[in-house]
Motif scaffolding. Sequence first.
Motif, PDB file in Angstrom:
ATOM      1  N   PRO A   1      -4.318   3.084   1.340  1.00  0.00           N
ATOM      2  CA  PRO A   1      -4.906   2.050   0.393  1.00  0.00           C
ATOM      3  C   PRO A   1      -4.140   1.268  -0.436  1.00  0.00           C
ATOM      4  CG  PRO A   1      -4.595   4.630  -0.388  1.00  0.00           C
ATOM      5  CD  PRO A   1      -4.125   4.589   0.909  1.00  0.00           C
TER       6      PRO A   1
ATOM      7  N   ASP B   1      -2.435   7.656   1.600  1.00  0.00           N
ATOM      8  CA  ASP B   1      -3.513   8.196   0.772  1.00  0.00           C
ATOM      9  C   ASP B   1      -2.919   9.654   0.193  1.00  0.00           C
ATOM     10  OD1 ASP B   1      -3.414   9.680   3.049  1.00  0.00           O
ATOM     11  OD2 ASP B   1      -5.676   9.194   3.524  1.00  0.00           O
TER      12      ASP B   1
ATOM     13  N   TYR C   1      -5.197   1.436  -7.754  1.00  0.00           N
ATOM     14  CA  TYR C   1      -5.431   0.736  -6.707  1.00  0.00           C
ATOM     15  C   TYR C   1      -6.828  -0.081  -6.595  1.00  0.00           C
ATOM     16  CZ  TYR C   1      -2.345   4.498  -4.786  1.00  0.00           C
ATOM     17  OH  TYR C   1      -1.182   5.201  -4.448  1.00  0.00           O
TER      18      TYR C   1
ATOM     19  N   LYS D   1      -7.256   3.391   7.230  1.00  0.00           N
ATOM     20  CA  LYS D   1      -7.809   3.988   5.970  1.00  0.00           C
ATOM     21  C   LYS D   1      -6.989   4.879   5.231  1.00  0.00           C
ATOM     22  CE  LYS D   1     -10.158   7.562   8.650  1.00  0.00           C
ATOM     23  NZ  LYS D   1     -11.159   8.324   8.846  1.00  0.00           N
TER      24      LYS D   1
ATOM     25  N   TYR E   1     -12.325   2.437  -1.946  1.00  0.00           N
ATOM     26  CA  TYR E   1     -11.230   1.656  -2.214  1.00  0.00           C
ATOM     27  C   TYR E   1     -10.764   0.764  -1.043  1.00  0.00           C
ATOM     28  CZ  TYR E   1      -9.226   5.157   1.117  1.00  0.00           C
ATOM     29  OH  TYR E   1      -9.060   6.304   2.355  1.00  0.00           O
TER      30      TYR E   1
ATOM     31  N   HIS F   1       0.774  -1.108   0.117  1.00  0.00           N
ATOM     32  CA  HIS F   1      -0.012   0.006   0.121  1.00  0.00           C
ATOM     33  C   HIS F   1       0.657   1.194   0.118  1.00  0.00           C
ATOM     34  CE1 HIS F   1       0.621  -1.387   4.545  1.00  0.00           C
ATOM     35  NE2 HIS F   1       0.935   0.151   4.359  1.00  0.00           N
TER      36      HIS F   1
ATOM     37  N   HIS G   1      -8.309  -1.252   1.582  1.00  0.00           N
ATOM     38  CA  HIS G   1      -7.340  -0.939   2.486  1.00  0.00           C
ATOM     39  C   HIS G   1      -7.282  -2.209   3.520  1.00  0.00           C
ATOM     40  CE1 HIS G   1      -9.817   0.460   5.854  1.00  0.00           C
ATOM     41  NE2 HIS G   1     -10.410   1.087   5.024  1.00  0.00           N
TER      42      HIS G   1
END
Length: 515
Positions: free
Chosen positions: A281, A216, A235, A278, A272, A213, A274
Amino acid sequence: MVEEEAKSLPMELSEKGGVENNGFVQNEAFDDKETDTSSQEEMPKTCIVVDPAAMEEPVLKPYAGMPKEVLLKFSSQARYRVTREILFWLIIAAAIVLVCATIAIIALSPKCLDWWQASPIYQIYPRSFKDSNRDGNGDLKGIQEKLDHITYLNIKTIWITSFYKSPLKGLGYGAEDFYDIDPMFGSMNDFENLLAAIHDRGLKVIMDLIPNHTSDKHRWFQLSRNRTGKYTDYYVWQDCTQAAGSVTPPNNWVSVFGNSSWQFDDVRKQCYFHQFGKEQPDLNFHNLAVQQEIHVRKDGTNLETYSQLYHDYTTTQVGMHDIIRSFRQTMNQFSSEPGRYRFMGSDGDENIEATMMYYGTTFIQEADFPFNFNLINMKNLSGNSIFEAVNLWMKNMPAEKWPNWAVGSPNTARISSRIGKEYVNVMNMLLLTLPGTPVTYYGEEIGMENIASENVSEEHISSDPVTFPEKSPMQWDGKVNAGFTEGNSTWLPVNSDYQSVNVEVGICMCDKLMV
């Protein structure tokens, strides 16, 4: 008169070159001439008395003076020819045996250990190692200042956890930019200086890479949420329904923290995915463009939080190994230069069989090794539990692969807090005697303990759902703030035992033991 002729006969024979050697007359012309003369003139039949002293011939070595034709006649005899052939083939056979033995020794002998096998790996949490600018946070310059301590420990490999530019959610394990350094830790120039200093001392460095990841705040996510070009599918996006101000996620998947793993985005009007916070992502590794974006640099890389890359949400994510192999191929491209091998490690799995899959196969390599936390995960300390932890790894490890052993990490309690101060030296000794690569964590060499949880500020606890007690500042000496910083405060409190448990005291104790 007769005596004079007898005396002159050897002289005449010598003058004419008639030498008899082992029964062979070497001057046949002389012999013929004498025969002809005897036929023409009749020699008187007189008795000739020869003086033995006058007839004495020089002693010749065997075959000395023989003509070439005579030597060839002897050399062609079976007893000489067979002997020569036997000796010749014996020499050829001996040479072949020596060559085969050399090849066998090279093939069967253990190969020379590579740099990641030859010494312990020392893991550093940079924010807690050494502060160089008095802001209370450890940084890259601070690590450079303390390289002498690492060489004193005879450490050859340093593993530095994530220091990419990040909002520091999840302690920096969500990068905002994979190609920049977070200002808290310094600049790219600081990193290059640190890297040069590490290599000048003959050391290697391993960096964390978190491919699962990003933050964001990352540019890729901002472009993806606006459906910009190739970044649209960088994503994992899914439609989700809204009703009465609430969002219904696409399914019931939950994150590692227990809440829904889907977050609605007001810009894209989709949810999205995760698997962590949060603010982190997940990248879509089904997209080949994403795989190509992730590059590997420096001496080695540890792939963190990779086990969820392939989003089928199962425990046997076979497709994920294709992605790991693609990382290995990238590493190999950077390893083509002699002496520039790039190491790749990976996190383990709760299941030992699944963990061993990250070694790869006989012909397809993945990680050099998945990190082994069996010694950390022991529920109690005993001879049997240590045997079981070691045996579990060794009996399941594929043939010709390399083991490793860790006794500390940023996400588990320290040895002193986990099993007791009295066992710190025992565990460190065990770590260094097991076959394979030892992996230790800063502070474990002096027996640092976890700080009390109540001493961690509410600000840290509320901002990050992670643990902090094992990340307290390194205790260098008994001065204020344990020598971690010359500033007035530290980002986490220093353990209260720093005056008796620190590097300075540890070195003094070692010196006394060696006297």
